[in-house]
Motif scaffolding. Structure first.
Motif, short mmCIF file in Angstrom:
data_model
loop_
_atom_site.label_atom_id
_atom_site.label_comp_id
_atom_site.label_asym_id
_atom_site.label_seq_id
_atom_site.Cartn_x
_atom_site.Cartn_y
_atom_site.Cartn_z
N GLU A 110 50.65 45.16 39.34
CA GLU A 110 49.49 44.66 38.59
C GLU A 110 49.21 43.20 38.92
O GLU A 110 48.06 42.77 38.93
CB GLU A 110 49.70 44.87 37.10
N ARG A 111 50.27 42.43 39.20
CA ARG A 111 50.03 41.05 39.64
C ARG A 111 49.33 41.05 41.00
O ARG A 111 48.47 40.20 41.27
CB ARG A 111 51.37 40.28 39.71
N MET A 112 49.71 42.00 41.86
CA MET A 112 49.05 42.10 43.17
C MET A 112 47.60 42.53 43.01
O MET A 112 46.71 42.08 43.73
CB MET A 112 49.82 43.08 44.06
N GLU A 113 47.33 43.41 42.03
CA GLU A 113 45.94 43.81 41.76
C GLU A 113 45.12 42.61 41.32
O GLU A 113 43.96 42.44 41.74
CB GLU A 113 45.91 44.89 40.67
N THR A 114 45.73 41.77 40.48
CA THR A 114 45.03 40.56 40.03
C THR A 114 44.74 39.65 41.21
O THR A 114 43.63 39.10 41.34
CB THR A 114 45.88 39.81 38.98
N ALA A 115 45.74 39.49 42.10
CA ALA A 115 45.53 38.64 43.28
C ALA A 115 44.45 39.22 44.18
O ALA A 115 43.61 38.48 44.72
CB ALA A 115 46.84 38.49 44.05
N ALA A 116 44.44 40.54 44.35
CA ALA A 116 43.43 41.18 45.18
C ALA A 116 42.03 40.97 44.61
O ALA A 116 41.06 40.73 45.33
CB ALA A 116 43.72 42.67 45.32
N ALA A 117 41.92 41.04 43.28
CA ALA A 117 40.63 40.80 42.63
C ALA A 117 40.18 39.36 42.83
O ALA A 117 39.00 39.08 43.03
CB ALA A 117 40.73 41.12 41.14
N GLU A 118 41.15 38.42 42.80
CA GLU A 118 40.81 37.02 43.03
C GLU A 118 40.33 36.80 44.46
O GLU A 118 39.39 36.03 44.70
CB GLU A 118 42.03 36.14 42.73
N VAL A 119 40.98 37.47 45.41
CA VAL A 119 40.55 37.36 46.81
C VAL A 119 39.14 37.91 46.97
O VAL A 119 38.29 37.32 47.65
CB VAL A 119 41.53 38.11 47.74
N LYS A 120 38.87 39.04 46.33
CA LYS A 120 37.53 39.63 46.40
C LYS A 120 36.49 38.69 45.81
O LYS A 120 35.39 38.52 46.35
CB LYS A 120 37.52 40.98 45.67
N GLY A 121 36.85 38.05 44.68
CA GLY A 121 35.93 37.09 44.09
C GLY A 121 35.71 35.89 44.98
O GLY A 121 34.60 35.37 45.09
N TRP A 122 36.79 35.43 45.62
CA TRP A 122 36.67 34.30 46.56
C TRP A 122 35.75 34.66 47.71
O TRP A 122 34.91 33.85 48.11
CB TRP A 122 38.05 33.94 47.07
N GLN A 123 35.87 35.87 48.23
CA GLN A 123 35.00 36.30 49.32
C GLN A 123 33.55 36.30 48.88
O GLN A 123 32.66 35.90 49.62
CB GLN A 123 35.39 37.70 49.79
N ALA A 124 33.30 36.74 47.65
CA ALA A 124 31.93 36.77 47.15
C ALA A 124 31.37 35.36 47.02
O ALA A 124 30.19 35.11 47.28
CB ALA A 124 31.89 37.49 45.80
#
Length: 285
Positions: free
Chosen positions: A80-94
């Protein structure tokens, strides 16, 4: 202990951890299938493989479905911490948005691209143009620019090129009574048109300028004649064409990029968009 577990996880695919998290949260394969779209058979196989890979029993299999063990709960917290990090990366890309593409071109082509940018690019495009006006070729191999628009095909093997048309040049002046010429100063780029004026009309040069735009302004003021590509002169109603097209200045237009860089999605998209625009009406540096 945590460091040991992370070391064992280093070869686990992120997709397997994401599926594991979905199964654990849902508690059943059917529920995880609704969340992920992955079939129950595939989920069952992947969870079995994950337990084998980690060497840990992650689920208590039975009437309660896929209830996590203590190891399973520990792994879920990590996933779940990795999911949070992945969501942050996706937001950064946006936030970063589409990749920028640096395009070099001569004065008149750079101006033409800027004037008609909406004809080949929009804010919804997967790339953002950055224009560099330069009458001397920039180094694509060292990625000074991503795309160069040039008047001849490059001969370097690491460059790829696509011909998009040709451009014609002629002399223009305020009116036919203007007989003098505007030349390029010694510190100006040695363009083909500047060389042509110096070769054919050196004794008739009344003044010089170090940039094509200044030369154009002098011509519009009636100071002398200037060489322009026909597409650039078409936007200058105060100038008239003097004489025929100068055949020896007619040049091709080439889109040039690095032979490997051209396959990057944003550069590929830019090349396609620019090629359509330039092919519609030939333009050149």
């Amino acid at each position: 202990m945590a460091a040991t577990r992370l070391a064992k996880m280093k070869d686990i695919a992120w997709n397997d951890l994401a599926l594991f998290a979905a199964v654990t949260r849902a508690g059943t394969l059917a529920g995880a299938t609704r969340e992920t779209g992955v079939s129950q058979a595939t989920l069952s196989r992947r969870m079995t493989a994950l337990e084998a890979q980690t060497g840990r029993r992650l689920f208590c299999h039975g009437k309660d479905g896929y209830r996590p063990t203590a190891d399973g709960r520990a792994l879920l917290a990590i996933a779940e911490r990795m999911e949070t990090a992945a969501a942050e990366v996706k937001g950064w890309q946006a936030e970063v948005g589409p990749a920028r593409v640096r395009i070099s071109a001569g004065t008149w082509t750079a101006q033409d691209l800027a004037d008609h940018v909406s004809e080949f690019w929009s804010p919804k495009s997967p790339w953002i143009p950055e224009f560099l006006e330069c009458n001397n070729p920039m180094d694509i191999a060292r990625r000074e620019v991503d795309i160069g628009i040039r008047n001849r095909r490059p001969d370097q093997p690491w460059l790829a090129a696509q011909r998009t048309g040709q451009v014609e040049y002629a002399a223009f002046a305020r009116d036919a009574r203007v007989t003098g010429w505007i030349g390029a100063s010694d510190d100006a780029a040695a363009t083909r048109s500047a060389k042509w004026v110096r070769t054919h009309h050196a004794n008739e040069i009344v003044t010089t300028a170090n940039t094509p735009r200044i030369a154009l302004s002098l011509a519009e003021a009636g100071i002398g004649r200037v060489i322009l590509p026909l597409f650039a002169a078409a936007t200058r109603p105060h100038l008239v064409q003097i004489g025929d097209v100068i055949d020896e200045l007619t040049s091709e237009t080439w889109l040039v990029s690095h032979h490997e860089g051209r396959f990057e999605p944003h550069i590929r998209a830019a090349l396609n968009d620019l090629a359509r625009f330039l092919s519609h009406q030939g333009r050149s540096p």
